[in-house]
Design an enzyme around this catalytic site. Structure first.
Site, PDB file in Angstrom:
ATOM      1  N   TYR A 201       0.852  -1.182   0.000  1.00 26.47           N
ATOM      2  CA  TYR A 201       0.000   0.000   0.000  1.00 26.47           C
ATOM      3  C   TYR A 201       0.890   1.234   0.000  1.00 26.47           C
ATOM      4  CZ  TYR A 201      -3.595  -3.287   1.350  1.00 26.47           C
ATOM      5  OH  TYR A 201      -4.452  -4.351   1.368  1.00 26.47           O
ATOM      6  N   HIS A 374     -17.044   1.016   3.668  1.00 22.97           N
ATOM      7  CA  HIS A 374     -15.613   0.759   3.858  1.00 22.97           C
ATOM      8  C   HIS A 374     -15.318   0.018   5.151  1.00 22.97           C
ATOM      9  CE1 HIS A 374     -11.347   1.521   3.242  1.00 22.97           C
ATOM     10  NE2 HIS A 374     -11.257   2.013   4.465  1.00 22.97           N
TER      11      HIS A 374
END
Ligand SMILES: *[C@@H]1O[C@H](CO)[C@@H](O)[C@H](O)[C@H]1NC(C)=O
Ligand SMILES: *[C@@H]1O[C@H](CO)[C@@H](O)[C@H](O)[C@H]1NC(C)=O
Ligand SMILES: *[C@@H]1O[C@H](CO)[C@@H](O)[C@H](O)[C@H]1NC(C)=O
Ligand SMILES: *[C@@H]1O[C@H](CO)[C@@H](O)[C@H](O)[C@H]1NC(C)=O
Ligand SMILES: *[C@@H]1O[C@H](CO)[C@@H](O)[C@H](O)[C@H]1NC(C)=O
Ligand SMILES: *[C@@H]1O[C@H](CO)[C@@H](O)[C@H](O)[C@H]1NC(C)=O
Ligand SMILES: *[C@@H]1O[C@H](CO)[C@@H](O)[C@H](O)[C@H]1NC(C)=O
Ligand SMILES: *[C@@H]1O[C@H](CO)[C@@H](O)[C@H](O)[C@H]1NC(C)=O
Ligand SMILES: *[C@@H]1O[C@H](CO)[C@@H](O)[C@H](O)[C@H]1NC(C)=O
Length: 577
Positions: A201, A374
């Site tokens: 990430y 999310h």
């Protein structure tokens, strides 16, 4: 085909259409023809499982519309209606190739209105999203070929040119408007060498261009350089106090856990995100220059080294301002440490609540048009319940098959109004059956979140509306002397079905801190309780009520039986051949 069947579909509605320009039920609009004489508006409710179409054609003759497997009449699901001197005619048909098309045995479309005014005929109908009989075309998340035809009179003559086909994705519709003044800027990686590891990430906090005048961002487009590497992307806006740019592996520096207001999300398989025509995200002018954080998830299972990537997002903006500024409110469970999800749970629920009674003391209702749900890796479901006066109205958004890899901002299909005082409850379901230790709430992907980003207009200065259990009360509930002992008891406990359910209920029943923050991070606090959430609806086929059942009002029916039928059949044969 019986007279009864025909009668049941011939419904006269006296109500005249009023301006549908901002009709929240029908947020989407497309011209089906290049001359812009045929306009389709639609809206849908995936929770209820229905869709509403409004076909408006610049003619006082008959109008027809359908969904077709291959763009012609074969197997097409067709509706036809019109207004004539005797009244109104309408029916649900299916094309059967070169033979005469047939009236469906089951009339799966409900006529809501059929009117003629200013040289236009407007037909509004409702149906189930799923296919309810063999003669109906299912509506899915994939593009579908729409067909139309119309006549200049109600004599149902054959007009070869007055027909056409257009392919649209009804449920994943993006308007693709083309303002005469349109520009874009890109938020991308810059020659980033993707590490030779399975999952990485990368976070980049960067500036957007600075504009003296206010503009509206209306479309966000993915720019993918390596389809085999880029797995998902999230774009966040930063609060005003974040004023320096940086780039690093995400969540490796606790001081950099800033900027978590999602405005765009892209996952493998998704396309552009475009807001409804009425709204835009403001940028420039008095808005101030916010920074953005781009979070890239790279998946590199073959561990290729030296791949250089420049993927990211393209933000299209225009100086032609739309009617409303769009805003995003982050609702759900506050992102702060200390809330632990036990291991060995196949469906553990967490709850975060947004109480708007404080939020709207001075503000307007929220017109919600999209949502992004999310969680992190253990999330399996997210449901957003909508409550008024202590009762659940339904669901604002539902994701029964959540997948961290396929996040996207989804248009709701219609605009849902959150009134002052309503509450939104975000429920997340996690699967930790493969984990050995606790999963704590927090920023890193191994931590968990439970959030719903609510896209709405007109924009307010609110950025989040969250809750968090009063964990200070946990020791006394667990019979511990302090917080340390309480956490020790939790982490040493044997987690089986019974202890997990008990602990889930304990956290849900604790008094909750309710928090609302504006963009400057001024916080308003309140106390409250988590309410219960109803079971998810299981949308079923909607049926026209049988004649005589009372709805629609029988006295509003017009009887047009055998005399009209040959005409109707002739018309269908003419349609789209
Ligand atoms: C779906 O059906 C419900 C219940 O009949 C109705 O209230 C709603 O307006 C419909 N929505 C759409 C988009 O058709
Ligand atoms: C269609 O009819 C409406 C209403 O009369 C009119 O405003 C519009 O200009 C017409 N569209 C075209 C393309 O002729
Ligand atoms: C990225 O790398 C290419 C090829 O080496 C180079 O031409 C380009 O200028 C670089 N771009 C940036 C923004 O550094
Ligand atoms: C950036 O923010 C910090 C604190 O948030 C502040 O001290 C500093 O003056 C700001 N810098 C600029 C250039 O605005
Ligand atoms: C747990 O891990 C095993 C082995 O890696 C895998 O086969 C299984 O699907 C996982 N179960 C869940 C619920 O993630
Ligand atoms: C996980 O839960 C199951 C079902 O309640 C239980 O039988 C098992 O012992 C638990 N496993 C561990 C490691 O606690
Ligand atoms: C946001 O609006 C509220 C209510 O009008 C006001 O009290 C607050 O100061 C505003 N915050 C900012 C950052 O403008
Ligand atoms: C929460 O529930 C408790 C117990 O039912 C009640 O005493 C309390 O007043 C409630 N708090 C709020 C803010 O509604
Ligand atoms: C049906 O319509 C008639 C005339 O419009 C009206 O008088 C009657 O009350 C209506 N019945 C119902 C059940 O709505």
């Amino acid at each position: 085909m019986t007279c009864q069947v025909a009668v049941s579909v011939l419904i006269l509605l006296l109500a005249r259409e009023t301006g549908a320009q901002e009709a929240p039920l029908l947020p989407f609009r497309e011209h089906l023809d290049s001359d812009q004489l045929v306009t389709l508006r639609w809206g849908f409710d995936e929770v209820q499982g229905n869709i509403t179409f409004e076909l408006c054609v610049n003619t006082t003759g008959w109008i027809g519309f359908g969904l077709s497997p291959n763009g012609d009449m074969t197997g097409a699901d067709i509706i036809i209606g019109g207004v004539n001197s005797d009244g109104y005619y309408f029916g649900d048909y299916h094309g059967i190739g070169k033979e005469m098309p047939l009236l469906d045995q089951k009339q799966s479309y409900s006529l809501l209105s059929l009117t003629e005014a200013d040289g236009q005929t407007t037909m509004r109908v409702k149906r189930s999203i799923k296919s309810c009989d063999v003669d109906d075309h299912p509506i899915t998340e994939l593009p579908v070929k729409l067909i139309y035809a119309y006549g200049l009179t109600d004599d149902l003559g054959y007009h070869r040119k007055r027909r056409g086909t257009k392919e649209l994705n009804l449920l994943n519709y993006m308007p693709r408007t083309v303002p005469t003044s349109s520009h874009y800027f890109d938020m991308t990686m810059s020659n980033f060498t993707v590490p030779a590891k399975d999952t990485h990430y990368e976070c980049r906090v960067m500036n957007a261009p600075s504009f003296a005048e206010k503009h509206h961002i209306y479309r966000i487009e993915p720019l993918i350089e390596h389809v085999d590497l880029v797995h998902h992307m999230l774009l966040y806006t930063c609060p005003p106090h974040v004023n320096s740019t940086f780039q690093e592996e995400c969540y490796t520096n606790a001081d950099h856990n800033v900027c978590y207001q999602i405005i765009a999300a892209w996952g493998v398989g998704a396309g552009d995100f475009e807001v409804p025509e009425l709204v835009g995200f403001p940028i420039g002018g008095d808005e101030g220059d916010y920074l953005y954080r781009l979070e890239m998830h790279y998946n590199n299972p073959t561990l290729l080294a030296g791949r250089v990537d420049n993927s990211g997002l393209r933000l299209h903006y225009t100086s032609q301002l739309r009617t409303h500024d769009a805003g995003v409110i982050m609702a759900g469970l506050a992102v702060t440490g200390g809330y632990g999800i036990p291991p060995n749970a196949s469906s553990f629920h967490t709850y975060g609540m947004c109480d708007t009674s404080k939020l709207f003391e001075t503000g307007a209702d929220l017109q919600v048009f999209a949502a992004a749900l999310h969680t992190h890796l253990a999330g399996r479901k997210v449901r957003v319940g909508h409550y008024r006066d202590g009762k659940q109205l339904g669901f604002m958004a539902l994701e029964e098959h959540y997948n961290f890899e396929f996040q996207q901002v989804k248009n709701l299909g219609k605009t849902k109004t959150v009134e002052m005082g309503d509450t939104l409850l975000v429920e997340c379901t996690y699967d930790t059956s493969n984990r050995t230790g606790f999963s704590w709430t927090g920023f890193s992907t191994q931590n968990e979140m439970c959030l719903a980003f609510i896209f709405y207009y007109p924009a307010s200065n609110i950025s989040n509306c969250l809750s968090f259990p009063q964990l200070e009360a946990l020791p006394s509930v667990l019979g511990a002397s302090d917080m340390n002992e309480a956490y020790q008891m939790l982490t040493q406990k044997t987690w089986d079905e019974e202890t997990i359910m008990e602990y889930e209920k304990t956290l849900k029943d604790l008094p909750q801190y309710f928090m609302i923050a504006d963009k400057e991070e001024n916080v308003w606090r309140n106390m409250g309780n988590i309410t219960d959430m109803m079971a998810s609806p299981t949308p079923d086929c909607w049926r026209s009520p049988p004649p005589g059942s009372g709805a629609p009002n029988q006295s509003n029916m017009v009887q047009v039986c055998w005399p009209l039928l040959p005409l109707v059949l002739a018309l269908i044969y003419a349609l789209l051949c």
